[in-house]
Design a protein around this motif. Structure first.
Motif, PDB file in Angstrom:
ATOM      1  N   GLU A   1       0.868  -1.294   0.157  1.00  0.00           N
ATOM      2  CA  GLU A   1      -0.144  -0.055   0.001  1.00  0.00           C
ATOM      3  C   GLU A   1       0.765   1.203  -0.067  1.00  0.00           C
ATOM      4  O   GLU A   1       0.578   2.161  -0.544  1.00  0.00           O
ATOM      5  N   GLY A   2       1.899   1.306   0.361  1.00  0.00           N
ATOM      6  CA  GLY A   2       2.781   2.416   0.531  1.00  0.00           C
ATOM      7  C   GLY A   2       3.572   2.627  -0.734  1.00  0.00           C
ATOM      8  O   GLY A   2       3.685   3.805  -1.263  1.00  0.00           O
ATOM      9  N   LEU A   3       3.624   1.495  -1.400  1.00  0.00           N
ATOM     10  CA  LEU A   3       4.426   1.683  -2.814  1.00  0.00           C
ATOM     11  C   LEU A   3       3.281   2.074  -3.649  1.00  0.00           C
ATOM     12  O   LEU A   3       3.412   2.926  -4.502  1.00  0.00           O
ATOM     13  N   ARG A   4       1.886   1.729  -3.545  1.00  0.00           N
ATOM     14  CA  ARG A   4       0.841   2.061  -4.457  1.00  0.00           C
ATOM     15  C   ARG A   4       0.718   3.706  -4.226  1.00  0.00           C
ATOM     16  O   ARG A   4      -0.353   4.189  -4.842  1.00  0.00           O
ATOM     17  N   ARG A   5       1.060   4.425  -2.992  1.00  0.00           N
ATOM     18  CA  ARG A   5       0.650   5.791  -2.949  1.00  0.00           C
ATOM     19  C   ARG A   5       1.603   6.560  -3.947  1.00  0.00           C
ATOM     20  O   ARG A   5       1.547   7.688  -3.900  1.00  0.00           O
TER      21      ARG A   5
END
Length: 124
Positions: A14-18
């Motif tokens: 999820e952090g990368l998808r931000r």
């Protein structure tokens, strides 16, 4: 051809998808400017290789970016949670050619390294 780098950071998918289209130039100087941002997943950008459409896709463990109109079919993925280093982020780029001009290969190697450094700054 494949290119890899390991960012020694702790984040999750999820952090990368931000990392959305509007943020791409912050992560890579090779993405010189955004021409048009259609939404979080579609943009047109001017890069060191020319002007291309970019599509952003969620993948297992992170996110992938694709230059959809690039003759070399450049893609790069940012993923975490997988061997051999599940606690780090793998930057993985590919082109659709088994061999390429050495100068072009150097630009992709530099691109992958830009991403590693930017991820370590952002999440480190």
């Amino acid at each position: 051809m494949e290119f890899f780098a390991i960012a020694r950071i702790h984040t999750n998918a999820e952090g990368l998808r931000r990392i959305t289209m509007d943020r791409l130039p912050q992560f890579s100087p090779s993405i010189e400017r955004l021409v048009t941002v259609h939404d979080d997943d579609h943009a047109r950008a001017w890069t060191v290789w020319g002007e291309f459409d970019i599509v952003r896709l969620p993948v297992t463990g992170g996110v992938r970016f694709v230059l959809t109109d690039c003759a070399n079919a450049l893609t790069w993925s940012l993923t975490t949670g997988h061997p051999p280093q599940p606690d780090a982020v793998t930057v993985h780029a590919t082109i659709n050619r088994p061999e390429q001009d050495p100068e072009f290969v150097e630009t992709i190697e530099g691109f992958v390294e830009e991403w590693r450094e930017a991820l370590e700054r952002e999440f480190g």
